[in-house]
Scaffold this active site. Structure first.
Site, PDB file in Angstrom:
ATOM      1  N   ASN A 280       0.853 -46.659   7.863  1.00 41.32           N
ATOM      2  CA  ASN A 280       2.216 -46.361   7.477  1.00 41.32           C
ATOM      3  C   ASN A 280       2.150 -44.718   7.019  1.00 41.32           C
ATOM      4  O   ASN A 280       1.325 -44.602   6.077  1.00 41.32           O
ATOM      5  CB  ASN A 280       2.406 -47.212   6.062  1.00 41.32           C
ATOM      6  CG  ASN A 280       3.699 -47.263   5.623  1.00 41.32           C
ATOM      7  OD1 ASN A 280       4.622 -46.991   6.176  1.00 41.32           O
ATOM      8  ND2 ASN A 280       3.954 -47.364   4.211  1.00 41.32           N
ATOM      9  N   ASP A 307      -5.297 -38.854   5.659  1.00 45.30           N
ATOM     10  CA  ASP A 307      -4.847 -40.246   5.183  1.00 45.30           C
ATOM     11  C   ASP A 307      -5.770 -41.012   5.419  1.00 45.30           C
ATOM     12  O   ASP A 307      -5.689 -42.343   5.805  1.00 45.30           O
ATOM     13  CB  ASP A 307      -3.494 -40.568   5.785  1.00 45.30           C
ATOM     14  CG  ASP A 307      -2.949 -41.651   4.955  1.00 45.30           C
ATOM     15  OD1 ASP A 307      -3.504 -42.261   4.240  1.00 45.30           O
ATOM     16  OD2 ASP A 307      -1.663 -42.099   5.615  1.00 45.30           O
TER      17      ASP A 307
HETATM   18  O1  DOR Z   1      -1.299 -46.348   6.124  1.00 47.28           O
HETATM   19  C1  DOR Z   1      -1.256 -46.187   5.014  1.00 47.28           C
HETATM   20  N1  DOR Z   1      -2.358 -46.491   4.073  1.00 47.28           N
HETATM   21  N2  DOR Z   1      -0.473 -45.437   4.571  1.00 47.28           N
HETATM   22  C2  DOR Z   1      -0.341 -45.419   3.120  1.00 47.28           C
HETATM   23  O2  DOR Z   1       0.771 -44.637   2.748  1.00 47.28           O
HETATM   24  C3  DOR Z   1      -1.390 -45.828   2.142  1.00 47.28           C
HETATM   25  C4  DOR Z   1      -2.579 -46.112   2.751  1.00 47.28           C
HETATM   26  C5  DOR Z   1      -3.561 -46.969   1.789  1.00 47.28           C
HETATM   27  O3  DOR Z   1      -3.706 -46.700   0.895  1.00 47.28           O
HETATM   28  O4  DOR Z   1      -4.163 -47.817   2.584  1.00 47.28           O
END
Ligand code: DOR
Length: 434
Positions: A280, A307
């Site tokens: 995400n 990320d």
């Molecule tokens: O893919 C994602 N994982 N997007 C996010 O914004 C949060 C993150 C997570 O904390 O796992």
């Protein structure tokens, strides 16, 4: 700590230069390094054929501590970061408890310091519990020992325009920045992957590009109105690039990041329903990937941020709908940037240093990272073998979790050594046992 003489490495892939490190600083370079009396007793490191860059800085890492130490800890995440060439990481606040008070951010900061493999800078939540209802104690976090300057509800969007306005106003007082996870919640309810031809084929609920683009446009306007500073997390669509470029032309104080996975992978990966590709914002189309690469080359997108999102196997290895979104990134980011940006000629090594070290340090307000490889500068360095190739295996990464989307891929470039304030954290591609 004895001095270190790094011989024959090539800063920014340019002319080879000896570097003498002592007391946490690059004290001399070139001929002066070998002439310096401190080089007599120095440990000699042969860096012939290696590229030397300032230690990498990740503005967007999930370390999962406190609360999900089964997925990652500050210690294992720091190890992954050092092995990936990083000397500083910013830790997202979507922990349990949420990092929304001075107490929690100080806890994370101290854990990072005790581990000592990278500098860990906690990001504070914008709203209490990341619930999007009322502002967290931003000033208390800013004034804490962790000196927080970056605030984010990452994982969720600060979708309430008034709260976003207030947050932007608030951080102005101490030169802070709001890092927005741009996702209009009503447009993405139940979303499972990028909304497009592939989602239609697979029958998965779509996450439309406009849900990101609309929030970025709104927040750029709010940032102008308030006279504050905005950072856009994990920008993922060609339309977002257009919105961002227009705002920058207007003079908006906005910066943006792109992740390695959005530079390399597309929504076609969802075919097969392997949740390792669920993230995400979601993987987008090939046209988006092309636009993101070009925007990073042109400086419209400022930085690469990982990320890095470790997930325990029970949360990830389940059916697509129930799987947690997120992918590992710290140990593969540099190789993916070499593959997608350096080898195609979109960035040179100076450009890699800019997007993975200098600019993220500047955005995060760091003064001891992202500095030039030059005499008088802090000895935060990474040595890279640009000709090496390696095959990614989640099981052999330092992270406690194994959810890499690059499993089995052969990637270029290997981190050989990392130095944090002149102290080796990685050598010969392995943790230096500090
Ligand atoms: O893919 C994602 N994982 N997007 C996010 O914004 C949060 C993150 C997570 O904390 O796992």
């Amino acid at each position: 700590m004895t001095a270190v003489l790094i011989r024959g490495g090539a800063p920014y892939g340019e002319a080879p230069l000896d570097l003498l490190l002592d007391g946490g600083v690059i004290v001399a370079t070139g001929g002066e390094a070998t002439a310096d009396e401190r080089s007599v007793d120095a440990e000699i490191v042969d860096a012939t054929g290696l590229v030397v860059l300032p230690g990498l800085v990740d503005l967007h890492t999930h370390l999962r501590e406190p609360g999900r130490e089964d997925a990652e800890t500050v210690e294992t995440g720091s190890a992954a970061a050092a092995l990936g060439g990083y000397t500083a990481v910013f830790a997202m606040p979507n922990t349990d408890p949420t990092a929304d008070t001075a107490g929690v951010v100080e806890q994370v900061y101290r854990l990072g310091r005790d581990v000592g493999l990278v500098d860990v800078f906690p990001i504070g939540a914008v709203t209490v519990g990341r619930k999007g209802e009322r502002l967290a104690e931003l000033a208390a976090m800013a004034n804490s020992a962790a000196r927080v300057r970056v605030f984010s509800d990452d994982g969720d969007c600060v979708s309430d325009a008034l709260l976003m306005r207030r947050a932007l106003e608030y951080v102005k007082a101490f030169g802070g920045v709001i890092a927005q996870h741009a996702q209009e919640p009503r447009l993405t309810q139940g979303a499972q992957m990028h909304e497009g031809e592939v989602s239609a084929r697979l029958g998965l609920t779509g996450w439309p590009a406009v849900a990101e683009e609309a929030i970025i446009a709104r927040d750029c306007l709010l940032t102008d109105h308030v006279g504050s500073r905005l950072h856009v997390c994990h920008l993922s669509t060609a339309g977002s690039v257009d919105v961002l470029a227009a705002a920058k032309v207007r003079g908006t104080a906005v910066t943006a990041e792109v992740t390695p996975h959005h530079l390399l992978l597309t929504d076609e990966r969802a075919v097969g329903y392997d949740p390792v590709f669920k993230v995400n914002p979601p993987l987008r189309t090939a046209a988006d990937v092309t636009a993101l690469r070009q925007a990073l080359a042109d400086g419209v997108i400022d930085i690469v941020a990982t990320d890095h999102a470790p997930h325990a196997s029970q949360d990830k290895e389940t059916e697509w709908d129930n799987a947690s979104p997120g992918m590992l990134g710290l140990q593969t980011a540099l190789s993916v940037v070499i593959e997608t940006m350096l080898l195609p000629g979109l960035l040179d090594w100076r450009g890699v240093a800019r997007v993975m070290s200098e600019a993220p340090a500047r955005i995060g307000g760091l003064v001891e990272h992202g500095r030039p490889v030059a005499a008088g500068e802090p000895a935060n360095l990474v040595l890279i073998d640009p000709t090496a190739r390696w095959t990614v295996s989640g099981a052999s990464l330092a992270s406690l979790s194994a959810n890499t989307p690059f499993e089995g891929m052969e990637l270029p470039g290997r981190v050989v050594a990392t130095y944090l304030r002149g102290r080796r954290t990685v050598s010969a591609g392995a943790l230096a046992g500090v």
